[in-house]
Scaffold this motif. Structure first.
Motif, PDB file in Angstrom:
ATOM      1  N   VAL A   1       0.746  -1.304  -0.269  1.00  0.00           N
ATOM      2  CA  VAL A   1      -0.175   0.286  -0.139  1.00  0.00           C
ATOM      3  C   VAL A   1       0.615   1.417   0.022  1.00  0.00           C
ATOM      4  CG1 VAL A   1      -1.836   1.232   1.019  1.00  0.00           C
ATOM      5  CG2 VAL A   1      -1.501  -1.441   1.109  1.00  0.00           C
ATOM      6  N   GLN A   2       0.829   2.789  -0.301  1.00  0.00           N
ATOM      7  CA  GLN A   2       1.411   3.427  -1.155  1.00  0.00           C
ATOM      8  C   GLN A   2       1.009   4.144  -0.442  1.00  0.00           C
ATOM      9  OE1 GLN A   2       3.552   3.962  -3.039  1.00  0.00           O
ATOM     10  NE2 GLN A   2       3.354   2.927  -4.610  1.00  0.00           N
ATOM     11  N   PRO A   3       2.247   4.703   1.410  1.00  0.00           N
ATOM     12  CA  PRO A   3       3.089   5.072   0.266  1.00  0.00           C
ATOM     13  C   PRO A   3       3.962   3.699   1.044  1.00  0.00           C
ATOM     14  CG  PRO A   3       3.011   7.280   1.947  1.00  0.00           C
ATOM     15  CD  PRO A   3       1.370   5.535   1.897  1.00  0.00           C
ATOM     16  N   GLY A   4       4.478   3.750   2.032  1.00  0.00           N
ATOM     17  CA  GLY A   4       5.219   3.065   3.006  1.00  0.00           C
ATOM     18  C   GLY A   4       5.014   1.785   3.411  1.00  0.00           C
ATOM     19  N   THR A   5       3.927   1.153   2.547  1.00  0.00           N
ATOM     20  CA  THR A   5       3.640  -0.375   3.482  1.00  0.00           C
ATOM     21  C   THR A   5       3.840  -1.434   2.151  1.00  0.00           C
ATOM     22  OG1 THR A   5       1.913   0.397   4.542  1.00  0.00           O
ATOM     23  CG2 THR A   5       2.292  -2.516   4.614  1.00  0.00           C
ATOM     24  N   PRO A   6       5.186  -2.463   2.211  1.00  0.00           N
ATOM     25  CA  PRO A   6       4.970  -3.155   1.365  1.00  0.00           C
ATOM     26  C   PRO A   6       4.845  -4.488   0.885  1.00  0.00           C
ATOM     27  CG  PRO A   6       6.511  -4.138   3.434  1.00  0.00           C
ATOM     28  CD  PRO A   6       5.580  -2.171   3.303  1.00  0.00           C
TER      29      PRO A   6
END
Length: 248
Positions: free
Chosen positions: A160-165
């Motif tokens: 999920v943008q912006p920081g979850t891979p």
């Protein structure tokens, strides 16, 4: 046999040396001057030497995929290695001289790459272990206050943008190592460290199960990270967004 035992006899050595030197001169004379292209792709060869061509992940199972992950996540990890929250001396040495601005450029370079995901792999796990892994990934375990992986990593597990891979296309060994490092307190992230909280509620069999199930899943045709969600996360997570400020 030593190297010197392969050399020609003394009476033939000078002739052989002259012939070899002449052979070296011929291709040198034919070569044209090549200008070094100072591009990000050229500079990032230091990364792809371990992380695989175009950051696709290395075949040994311990270096993760970089290509296509959210730039905010990659940026956070570069900060974590540089600033000591993640411990891997080689990464720390590479990143210590670099500014926040340049680390973001690196993150954006790999995030923009669109290369195929690897096919799922077979793992040594029982059907019961895979079923447990699926439960943890898709539904969690409310009895142990374990949120489902999809609650933070997206319904398709592509991030999920912006920081979850995303969690797909990663080797099982890598997933095991990272969950184990969080559980043992060897890997840290920006506070509040949600993954440390989750990992410490997982037992070794849970980690083995969820890593096995994730490694067997096929990435969807559209493997891009999902757009930012307005839904609240199951718990506070300091790494869900890139930190502001830092070194120039």
């Amino acid at each position: 046999m030593t190297l010197f035992s392969c050399l020609p006899p003394r009476h033939a050595w000078r002739s052989a040396l002259l012939l070899a030197f002449g052979a070296l001169l011929l291709p040198c004379a034919a070569q044209t001057t090549h200008r070094f292209e100072d591009t990000m792709a050229q500079r990032m060869m230091a990364c792809t030497a371990c992380h695989g061509p175009q950051g696709r992940a290395a075949p040994d199972g311990y270096y993760p995929r970089l290509a296509g992950k959210p730039a905010g996540y990659l940026y956070n990890q570069l900060l974590n290695f540089r600033d000591g929250r993640r411990v891997y001396p080689l990464m720390t040495q590479l990143l210590t001289p670099l500014s926040d601005t340049y680390l973001m450029e690196i993150a954006q370079h790999f995030a923009a790459m669109e290369v195929p995901y690897p096919a799922p792999v077979r793992v040594n796990a029982t059907p019961q272990e895979l079923q447990r892994g699926e439960q943890l990934a898709l539904r969690g375990d409310a009895s142990r206050q374990l949120p489902a992986c999809v609650a933070c990593h997206g319904s398709a597990l592509t991030g999920v943008q912006p920081g979850t891979p995303g969690l797909l296309g990663l080797p099982r060994d890598y997933l095991n190592a990272q969950l184990g490092a969080w559980r043992a307190g060897l890997r840290k992230a920006h506070a509040p460290d949600c993954m440390a909280d989750v990992a410490q509620r997982l037992g070794p069999t849970d980690i083995a199960a969820v890593s096995a199930w994730l490694a067997t899943q096929q990435a969807p045709a559209d493997a891009h990270a999902a757009a930012p969600s307005t839904a609240p996360l199951p718990q506070q997570c300091g790494s869900a967004r890139p930190p502001a400020g830092g070194r120039p």
